[in-house]
Motif scaffolding. Structure first.
Motif, PDB file in Angstrom:
ATOM      1  N   THR A 135      38.591   8.022  29.341  1.00 21.06           N
ATOM      2  CA  THR A 135      39.333   9.158  28.954  1.00 21.06           C
ATOM      3  C   THR A 135      39.876   9.151  27.623  1.00 21.06           C
ATOM      4  O   THR A 135      39.593   8.227  26.866  1.00 21.06           O
ATOM      5  N   GLY A 136      40.811   9.967  27.207  1.00 20.03           N
ATOM      6  CA  GLY A 136      41.546   9.679  25.883  1.00 20.03           C
ATOM      7  C   GLY A 136      42.623   8.476  25.705  1.00 20.03           C
ATOM      8  O   GLY A 136      42.984   7.950  24.805  1.00 20.03           O
ATOM      9  N   ARG A 137      42.839   7.995  26.980  1.00 20.48           N
ATOM     10  CA  ARG A 137      43.728   6.857  27.220  1.00 20.48           C
ATOM     11  C   ARG A 137      43.043   5.548  27.537  1.00 20.48           C
ATOM     12  O   ARG A 137      41.951   5.614  28.158  1.00 20.48           O
ATOM     13  N   PRO A 210      40.889   9.538  20.128  1.00 16.71           N
ATOM     14  CA  PRO A 210      40.780  10.575  21.044  1.00 16.71           C
ATOM     15  C   PRO A 210      39.754  11.275  21.245  1.00 16.71           C
ATOM     16  O   PRO A 210      39.012  11.188  20.225  1.00 16.71           O
ATOM     17  N   LEU A 211      39.707  11.981  22.160  1.00 19.45           N
ATOM     18  CA  LEU A 211      38.523  12.671  22.609  1.00 19.45           C
ATOM     19  C   LEU A 211      38.496  13.993  22.173  1.00 19.45           C
ATOM     20  O   LEU A 211      39.687  14.683  22.254  1.00 19.45           O
ATOM     21  N   THR A 215      33.506  16.395  23.826  1.00 24.13           N
ATOM     22  CA  THR A 215      33.522  15.503  24.539  1.00 24.13           C
ATOM     23  C   THR A 215      33.945  15.370  25.674  1.00 24.13           C
ATOM     24  O   THR A 215      33.371  15.031  26.867  1.00 24.13           O
ATOM     25  N   ARG A 216      35.324  16.008  26.062  1.00 21.71           N
ATOM     26  CA  ARG A 216      35.934  16.101  27.111  1.00 21.71           C
ATOM     27  C   ARG A 216      34.940  16.868  28.194  1.00 21.71           C
ATOM     28  O   ARG A 216      34.871  16.396  29.277  1.00 21.71           O
ATOM     29  N   GLN A 217      34.466  17.920  27.868  1.00 25.66           N
ATOM     30  CA  GLN A 217      33.627  18.987  28.527  1.00 25.66           C
ATOM     31  C   GLN A 217      32.374  18.139  28.887  1.00 25.66           C
ATOM     32  O   GLN A 217      32.006  18.253  29.975  1.00 25.66           O
ATOM     33  N   ASN A 218      32.076  17.382  27.978  1.00 26.32           N
ATOM     34  CA  ASN A 218      30.582  16.603  28.265  1.00 26.32           C
ATOM     35  C   ASN A 218      30.857  15.562  29.441  1.00 26.32           C
ATOM     36  O   ASN A 218      30.019  15.227  30.280  1.00 26.32           O
ATOM     37  N   TYR A 219      32.109  14.903  29.299  1.00 29.13           N
ATOM     38  CA  TYR A 219      32.459  13.791  30.272  1.00 29.13           C
ATOM     39  C   TYR A 219      32.739  14.510  31.622  1.00 29.13           C
ATOM     40  O   TYR A 219      32.270  13.734  32.710  1.00 29.13           O
ATOM     41  N   VAL A 220      33.285  15.635  31.702  1.00 25.95           N
ATOM     42  CA  VAL A 220      33.440  16.267  33.066  1.00 25.95           C
ATOM     43  C   VAL A 220      32.069  16.754  33.468  1.00 25.95           C
ATOM     44  O   VAL A 220      32.129  16.399  34.568  1.00 25.95           O
ATOM     45  N   LYS A 221      31.136  17.109  32.892  1.00 23.65           N
ATOM     46  CA  LYS A 221      29.914  17.460  33.293  1.00 23.65           C
ATOM     47  C   LYS A 221      29.282  15.977  33.742  1.00 23.65           C
ATOM     48  O   LYS A 221      28.553  15.780  34.947  1.00 23.65           O
ATOM     49  N   GLN A 222      29.471  14.686  33.196  1.00 27.19           N
ATOM     50  CA  GLN A 222      29.130  13.484  33.626  1.00 27.19           C
ATOM     51  C   GLN A 222      29.658  13.152  34.930  1.00 27.19           C
ATOM     52  O   GLN A 222      28.897  12.867  35.822  1.00 27.19           O
ATOM     53  N   ALA A 223      30.893  13.537  34.921  1.00 31.29           N
ATOM     54  CA  ALA A 223      31.636  13.126  36.272  1.00 31.29           C
ATOM     55  C   ALA A 223      31.082  13.875  37.296  1.00 31.29           C
ATOM     56  O   ALA A 223      30.700  13.312  38.784  1.00 31.29           O
ATOM     57  N   LYS A 224      30.708  15.155  37.444  1.00 30.45           N
ATOM     58  CA  LYS A 224      30.257  16.043  38.263  1.00 30.45           C
ATOM     59  C   LYS A 224      28.849  15.428  38.733  1.00 30.45           C
ATOM     60  O   LYS A 224      28.583  15.686  39.794  1.00 30.45           O
ATOM     61  N   ASN A 225      28.192  15.090  37.691  1.00 32.31           N
ATOM     62  CA  ASN A 225      26.718  14.685  37.957  1.00 32.31           C
ATOM     63  C   ASN A 225      26.697  13.379  38.930  1.00 32.31           C
ATOM     64  O   ASN A 225      25.947  13.092  39.665  1.00 32.31           O
ATOM     65  N   LYS A 284      39.248  12.640  38.377  1.00 31.96           N
ATOM     66  CA  LYS A 284      38.539  12.371  37.469  1.00 31.96           C
ATOM     67  C   LYS A 284      38.850  13.534  36.201  1.00 31.96           C
ATOM     68  O   LYS A 284      39.068  13.314  34.971  1.00 31.96           O
ATOM     69  N   GLU A 285      38.387  14.788  36.758  1.00 34.11           N
ATOM     70  CA  GLU A 285      38.247  15.877  35.939  1.00 34.11           C
ATOM     71  C   GLU A 285      39.737  16.082  35.463  1.00 34.11           C
ATOM     72  O   GLU A 285      39.983  16.593  34.398  1.00 34.11           O
ATOM     73  N   LYS A 286      40.637  15.845  36.416  1.00 33.59           N
ATOM     74  CA  LYS A 286      42.307  16.242  35.903  1.00 33.59           C
ATOM     75  C   LYS A 286      42.649  15.173  34.767  1.00 33.59           C
ATOM     76  O   LYS A 286      43.055  15.548  33.885  1.00 33.59           O
ATOM     77  N   ASP A 287      42.139  13.904  35.021  1.00 34.90           N
ATOM     78  CA  ASP A 287      42.295  13.023  34.153  1.00 34.90           C
ATOM     79  C   ASP A 287      41.653  13.253  32.649  1.00 34.90           C
ATOM     80  O   ASP A 287      42.343  13.237  31.486  1.00 34.90           O
ATOM     81  N   LEU A 288      40.591  13.701  32.751  1.00 37.33           N
ATOM     82  CA  LEU A 288      39.867  13.946  31.594  1.00 37.33           C
ATOM     83  C   LEU A 288      40.398  15.363  30.619  1.00 37.33           C
ATOM     84  O   LEU A 288      40.477  15.371  29.433  1.00 37.33           O
ATOM     85  N   SER A 289      41.004  16.007  31.372  1.00 34.36           N
ATOM     86  CA  SER A 289      41.529  17.350  30.930  1.00 34.36           C
ATOM     87  C   SER A 289      42.930  17.221  30.414  1.00 34.36           C
ATOM     88  O   SER A 289      43.438  18.210  29.423  1.00 34.36           O
ATOM     89  N   THR A 290      43.615  16.129  30.800  1.00 27.20           N
ATOM     90  CA  THR A 290      45.030  15.666  30.436  1.00 27.20           C
ATOM     91  C   THR A 290      44.786  15.313  28.839  1.00 27.20           C
ATOM     92  O   THR A 290      44.197  14.241  28.470  1.00 27.20           O
ATOM     93  N   VAL A 291      45.586  15.772  27.896  1.00 22.43           N
ATOM     94  CA  VAL A 291      45.461  15.483  26.419  1.00 22.43           C
ATOM     95  C   VAL A 291      46.690  14.583  26.097  1.00 22.43           C
ATOM     96  O   VAL A 291      47.740  15.058  26.575  1.00 22.43           O
TER      97      VAL A 291
END
Length: 291
Positions: A135-137, A210-211, A215-225, A284-291
């Protein structure tokens, strides 16, 4: 009878002609300095300069250059996303450990225990795979799948170094053996994490960029996969478990009612494990969406 008279100049001309013809028909031929000195600076037939290590087939030269350009392009494409190349926009490949989904057993208890064990392992593997998506952290977990050449053995980075969060955007890696610093640096650069390690000779410091929104959207898709891959494994475990129970029923080891009850239990285990994976993915999606 013909009298064959050897003439040095004639022999040299014939040899020169053969070399020139071979150069004309060869796709590409390199001329060594020794060959060049034997026949002079130019061909006796065409006047073409005999340069060392030169290609003498102009119509074939262009494809050769094109091939080189293709290879260079491929090289650039392959390095995109590596440390120092793709910056913070690199999306690392996530590899989840596979679980043997084949459930077997000669009685109901063995089958149920096998289903529970395999489903639990699948959920844990999914959890670990999701943790490696950065994530960004800063998080030490992103290095869990980084393998370092440690005494010629590919070893997970956390096993040979202490990984600490120094600040909101900085991670430090302190190897247990300083001799491993260089190999750790190489492993991070080759890991597709898109991070640039700074090796000062004692420890490695890594700034976590920072993402971007993309990139955040790509990571969200990756998490879903990753989550879907885990749920597919759960369904396969359920299928083989149910098949094992049906076989017991067919062999008259269990009754029809007992078979149906056991199949229901397997379905409940599947639903419970699937929901757990959904919760992991949502977190994970929530974590990725947090800026």
């Amino acid at each position: 009878m013909w009298n064959i008279i050897y003439h040095p100049k004639a022999a040299a001309m014939v040899a020169g002609a053969l070399v020139t013809l071979s150069l004309a028909y060869a796709p590409c031929m390199e001329v060594s300095p020794a060959l060049r000195s034997s026949f002079g600076a130019k061909s006796s037939l065409t006047g073409m300069p005999l340069r060392p290590n030169a290609c003498f087939a102009p119509k074939f030269a262009e494809p050769r250059r094109a091939s080189s350009l293709v290879m260079m392009a491929k090289g650039k494409k392959e390095t995109k996303g590596k440390g120092g190349k793709g910056g913070g926009d690199a999306v690392a490949e996530v590899k989840m450990e596979k679980v043997d989904t084949d459930v077997k057993g000669g009685d109901v208890k063995t089958i149920i225990n096998g289903v529970k064990e395999k489903m639990k392992k699948t959920v844990e593997n999914t959890r670990e795979a999701l943790a490696t998506i950065r994530t960004g952290r800063p998080s030490p977990n992103i290095f869990d799948k980084v393998l370092v050449d440690y005494y010629d053995v590919p070893t997970p980075l956390p096993q040979i170094a202490s990984i600490q969060i120094q600040s909101a955007s900085m991670i430090s890696i302190d190897p247990f053996e300083k001799s491993a610093l260089k190999n750790i640096e190489k492993a991070i650069m080759a890991s597709d994490l898109g991070l640039n390690p700074n090796n000062d000779g004692a420890i490695i410091r890594i700034s976590i960029p920072p993402l971007t929104a993309e990139t955040r959207q790509n990571y969200v898709k990756q998490a879903k996969n990753v989550a879907e891959e885990g749920k597919v494994a759960l369904r396969n475990i359920r299928r083989t478990g149910v098949d094992a129970v049906k076989k017991l029923e067919k062999d008259s080891v269990v009754s029809e009612d007992q078979s149906k009850s056991t199949q229901d239990d397997i379905q409940k285990l599947t639903d419970s494990s699937s929901k757990e994976i959904d919760n992991l993915c949502a977190a994970k999606e929530k974590d990725l969406s947090t800026v």
